[in-house]
Design an enzyme around this catalytic site. Structure first.
Site, PDB file in Angstrom:
ATOM      1  N   ARG A  69       0.844  -1.215   0.000  1.00 43.01           N
ATOM      2  CA  ARG A  69       0.000   0.000   0.000  1.00 43.01           C
ATOM      3  C   ARG A  69       0.875   1.259   0.000  1.00 43.01           C
ATOM      4  O   ARG A  69       0.540   2.261  -0.630  1.00 43.01           O
ATOM      5  CB  ARG A  69      -0.914   0.013   1.234  1.00 43.01           C
ATOM      6  CG  ARG A  69      -1.995  -1.035   1.245  1.00 43.01           C
ATOM      7  CD  ARG A  69      -3.184  -0.646   0.383  1.00 43.01           C
ATOM      8  NE  ARG A  69      -4.117   0.277   1.015  1.00 43.01           N
ATOM      9  CZ  ARG A  69      -5.055   0.956   0.355  1.00 43.01           C
ATOM     10  NH1 ARG A  69      -5.144   0.850  -0.950  1.00 43.01           N
ATOM     11  NH2 ARG A  69      -5.882   1.753   0.982  1.00 43.01           N
ATOM     12  N   GLN A  99      -9.363  11.244   6.563  1.00 41.47           N
ATOM     13  CA  GLN A  99      -9.389   9.829   6.940  1.00 41.47           C
ATOM     14  C   GLN A  99      -8.338   9.062   6.146  1.00 41.47           C
ATOM     15  O   GLN A  99      -8.121   7.882   6.385  1.00 41.47           O
ATOM     16  CB  GLN A  99     -10.760   9.232   6.612  1.00 41.47           C
ATOM     17  CG  GLN A  99     -11.907   9.825   7.382  1.00 41.47           C
ATOM     18  CD  GLN A  99     -13.237   9.304   6.847  1.00 41.47           C
ATOM     19  OE1 GLN A  99     -13.677   9.652   5.759  1.00 41.47           O
ATOM     20  NE2 GLN A  99     -13.875   8.451   7.615  1.00 41.47           N
ATOM     21  N   VAL A 101      -4.631   8.018   4.586  1.00 44.73           N
ATOM     22  CA  VAL A 101      -3.309   7.819   5.187  1.00 44.73           C
ATOM     23  C   VAL A 101      -2.188   8.050   4.178  1.00 44.73           C
ATOM     24  O   VAL A 101      -1.028   7.774   4.445  1.00 44.73           O
ATOM     25  CB  VAL A 101      -3.181   6.384   5.782  1.00 44.73           C
ATOM     26  CG1 VAL A 101      -4.163   6.176   6.916  1.00 44.73           C
ATOM     27  CG2 VAL A 101      -3.366   5.317   4.703  1.00 44.73           C
ATOM     28  N   HIS A 117      -6.416   8.880  10.859  1.00 44.85           N
ATOM     29  CA  HIS A 117      -6.046   7.460  10.848  1.00 44.85           C
ATOM     30  C   HIS A 117      -4.543   7.233  10.708  1.00 44.85           C
ATOM     31  O   HIS A 117      -4.108   6.172  10.291  1.00 44.85           O
ATOM     32  CB  HIS A 117      -6.796   6.738   9.714  1.00 44.85           C
ATOM     33  CG  HIS A 117      -8.283   6.724   9.913  1.00 44.85           C
ATOM     34  ND1 HIS A 117      -9.186   6.491   8.902  1.00 44.85           N
ATOM     35  CD2 HIS A 117      -9.032   6.932  11.024  1.00 44.85           C
ATOM     36  CE1 HIS A 117     -10.412   6.546   9.371  1.00 44.85           C
ATOM     37  NE2 HIS A 117     -10.356   6.821  10.660  1.00 44.85           N
ATOM     38  N   GLY A 184     -15.983  13.253  -0.380  1.00 49.44           N
ATOM     39  CA  GLY A 184     -15.577  11.882  -0.700  1.00 49.44           C
ATOM     40  C   GLY A 184     -15.518  10.922   0.475  1.00 49.44           C
ATOM     41  O   GLY A 184     -14.686  10.018   0.497  1.00 49.44           O
TER      42      GLY A 184
END
Ligand SMILES: [Zn+2]
Length: 241
Positions: A69, A99, A101, A117, A184
């Site tokens: 990721r 939210q 990362v 987060h 979003g």
């Protein structure tokens, strides 16, 4: 409320609070957690890859997932929605609560970013909590430069609490803003579900940009039913150039 009035409000607001979710990153080619679970990863539930229990059971697997990721996020580029928000921050007091990362807001030039987060570009020491950046060619698990202990991904996992200080700042940002933009995010999980509503209850103008109707939609003064890039292009006009 129509778009022109909303644009004018954003233009003249002293304080703007923005909440962004996976939708804005999707347009930079970063798939959502679930959408990224293809191929080998399809066999695991999100809890098997992103929870303290999973990490205790198989840290190597969890790190492998996050290393992949990380590369995806590093390779992705901020899009016009990210840069439009960074440009608006040059003109007004603006805080982005995200939210996501992936750090695309920061890479687009945003200075005031609250990461609910955590972020995927750093690791946190399991022992001393030292945070350090991951290098593009790091070999998981990274080792702490301070105490040589194993480090974990510096993100909030399922079943973990959000960082308290960040959360408090996010609440305050939305309580005190004049315009709140929620972009979003499905507005299903807390605190994302509540931040927009808090702003609205505190007297702010609430604008939602999302192609889908969400639980927040009924509170919005204006709903821009489109993707982040298109929606912010319409709302911020000259700022996005
Ligand atoms: Zn350490």
């Amino acid at each position: 409320m129509n778009l022109e009035i909303a644009k004018n409000k954003i233009n003249t607001a002293a304080r703007v609070a923005v909440l962004t979710g996976a939708g804005i990153s999707a347009e930079s080619g970063i798939p959502t957690f679930r959408d990224a679970q293809t191929g080998y990863w399809a066999r695991f539930s999100p809890h098997e890859l992103a929870s303290p229990v999973a990490y205790e059971k198989n840290a190597e697997l969890v790190w492998q997932w996050y290393a992949e990721r990380f590369i995806t996020c590093q390779t992705a580029q901020p899009n016009a929605a990210h840069t439009a928000l960074a440009a608006l921050e040059q003109r007004t007091a603006l805080t982005v609560v995200t939210q996501n990362v992936d750090q695309l807001h920061q890479r687009a030039g945003s200075q005031n970013v609250l990461e609910l987060h955590g972020n995927i570009t750093t690791a946190r020491c399991e022992k001393c909590s030292h945070v350090q950046a991951l290098s593009p060619d790091f070999v998981p698990p990274p080792i702490c430069q301070k105490c040589a202990s194993r480090m974990r991904p510096n993100v909030v996992w399922f079943g973990e609490l959000l960082p308290r200080a960040i959360l408090e700042q996010a609440w305050k940002t939305f309580e005190q803003c004049e315009v709140a933009l929620v972009i979003g995010t499905s507005s299903l999980v807390e605190p994302a579900a509540s931040l927009g509503r808090i702003a609205k209850e505190s007297g702010a103008l609430l604008i939602e940009v999302n192609p889908e109707v969400t639980p927040l939609s009924k509170y919005a003064d204006l709903r821009v039913s489109s993707s982040a890039i298109k929606g912010l292009g319409a709302l911020l006009g000259e700022y996005s150039r």
